[in-house]
Design a protein around this motif. Sequence first.
Motif, PDB file in Angstrom:
ATOM      1  N   VAL A   1     -26.272  22.501  35.494  1.00 18.72           N
ATOM      2  CA  VAL A   1     -27.150  22.240  35.239  1.00 18.72           C
ATOM      3  C   VAL A   1     -26.826  20.364  35.194  1.00 18.72           C
ATOM      4  N   SER A   2     -27.597  20.317  36.672  1.00 20.15           N
ATOM      5  CA  SER A   2     -26.758  18.906  37.200  1.00 20.15           C
ATOM      6  C   SER A   2     -27.626  17.865  37.784  1.00 20.15           C
ATOM      7  N   ARG A   3     -29.193  17.962  37.798  1.00 15.19           N
ATOM      8  CA  ARG A   3     -29.957  17.384  38.156  1.00 15.19           C
ATOM      9  C   ARG A   3     -30.380  16.388  37.244  1.00 15.19           C
ATOM     10  N   TYR A   4     -30.847  14.823  37.299  1.00 11.52           N
ATOM     11  CA  TYR A   4     -30.970  14.150  36.196  1.00 11.52           C
ATOM     12  C   TYR A   4     -32.783  14.567  36.186  1.00 11.52           C
ATOM     13  N   ALA A   5     -33.609  15.509  36.218  1.00  9.85           N
ATOM     14  CA  ALA A   5     -34.476  16.170  36.205  1.00  9.85           C
ATOM     15  C   ALA A   5     -34.465  17.325  35.399  1.00  9.85           C
ATOM     16  N   ASP A   6     -33.850  17.433  35.833  1.00  9.94           N
ATOM     17  CA  ASP A   6     -33.722  18.702  34.468  1.00  9.94           C
ATOM     18  C   ASP A   6     -32.417  18.596  33.338  1.00  9.94           C
ATOM     19  N   VAL A   7     -31.631  18.020  33.700  1.00  8.18           N
ATOM     20  CA  VAL A   7     -30.608  17.979  32.842  1.00  8.18           C
ATOM     21  C   VAL A   7     -31.672  17.045  31.397  1.00  8.18           C
TER      22      VAL A   7
END
Length: 403
Positions: free
Chosen positions: A52-58
């Motif tokens: 998982v790489s995006r801020y909004a997901d992490v």
Amino acid sequence: MSPTDLGARSLDLTDPAAFVDNDVHAYWRDVRARNPVHWHEPTDRNPGFWVVSRYADVQPLYTDAALGSARGNVLDVVLRGDDSAGGSMVAVTDAPRHRPLRNLLFSAFTPRVLGEVVEEVGRRTTELVSSVVGRGTFDFAAEIADRIPMDTICDLLSIPAADREELLGWNKRALSSVDAGYDELDAIAARNEIVLYFMDLAQERRDRPGDDVISLIAAAEVEGRPLTVEELAVNCYSLILGGDETSRVSAISGVLALIGHPGQWRALRTGEVSVESAVEEVLRWSTPSFHVARTALRDLEIGGNAVRAGDIVTLWTVSANNDETVFDAPRRFTLSRSPNKHLSFGHGPHYCLGAYLARAELRMLLTALVEQVGRMELCGTPRPIYSNFLNGYDDLPVRFEGI
Ligand code: HEM
């Protein structure tokens, strides 16, 4: 192959060499754009896992109760099987036991203890910096960065001075290595040494309590019973393991970044930016741990992907901290950056217990540099740490000139 040709799935994230031989930031930029949540295929040695790489997901996943830490919070450990400290050590304990255990450790860091420890950090840092100013080339890692965090945690735990060098040596062997000749058995042996050392110390403090942190923790209860000597030992170990190398690499990366950005160094020296704001940017810029690992406790969905109970999920802090949708021009080192809601200390229930101390260490370092150093110069190429967890350098040859 140039870093931009890498393609979102082409780096083996289980291989420490991937982080040394490639442009990590170009890679993650590509992943965020093309494949922000994906399944990392199994390798010859390891099972597959989610990336998982995006801020909004992490960021929300850090607080998601569907993900647990008890099988380990570092990819290498989870891939090997269960973390032997799972359920005992705070960082790898899940609800419901995690909260009272964390509260107990936290309550031992009283304002008085922290105040004394931070005062000592300031004194030690000022002295260390003054010993290298005008002295010619020296290794900032060995002479300064190595010496502050370990002594800080040892002060916190009232570890006898005579034992400290040995603990630092074990800790280095346990977590990172300077080259491809990483010896897994040696790392395990080093971890055992640390736990055994703390078991002896915990027993000693239980028998003859003082007013130090270990004695306080030894006397208290979690869920109706005192911690065993083994539990005491692994939680002391978690402070050393969590607080030594991470702080050390953030100091090294911070100085390297200031040398590489003379305009920012000037802004700090003239007071145009505050030390507090600079500390946050150093933490974001350096992101001392590349990732945290979790295990799905039940089925869940991440970014439209069906994640099954038991799957390993990795949250790539290094990518989230450089997500261009949250941080404007993320690879620009901007000491005045505001807001700066980096995830370098994690987020949610496992948020770093040592964040206050780690920030104080960096604040004292930057203050000592501003007060004593005019010009900083890089005198060689720093050696990257051979790790897919710890992000930074093992050495930093530099020269400091006085004001
Ligand atoms: C937790 C980073 C300094 C002790 C964490 C986590 C991160 C982190 C990312 C969350 C791990 C997860 O969610 O699985 C850092 C960085 C530091 C630093 C970047 C320095 C720049 C320290 C210090 C100490 C410490 C100085 C001890 C004095 C801990 C402990 C936890 C933790 C005990 C586990 C907390 C819990 O599980 O409730 N740290 N840390 N850390 N850190 Fe730090």
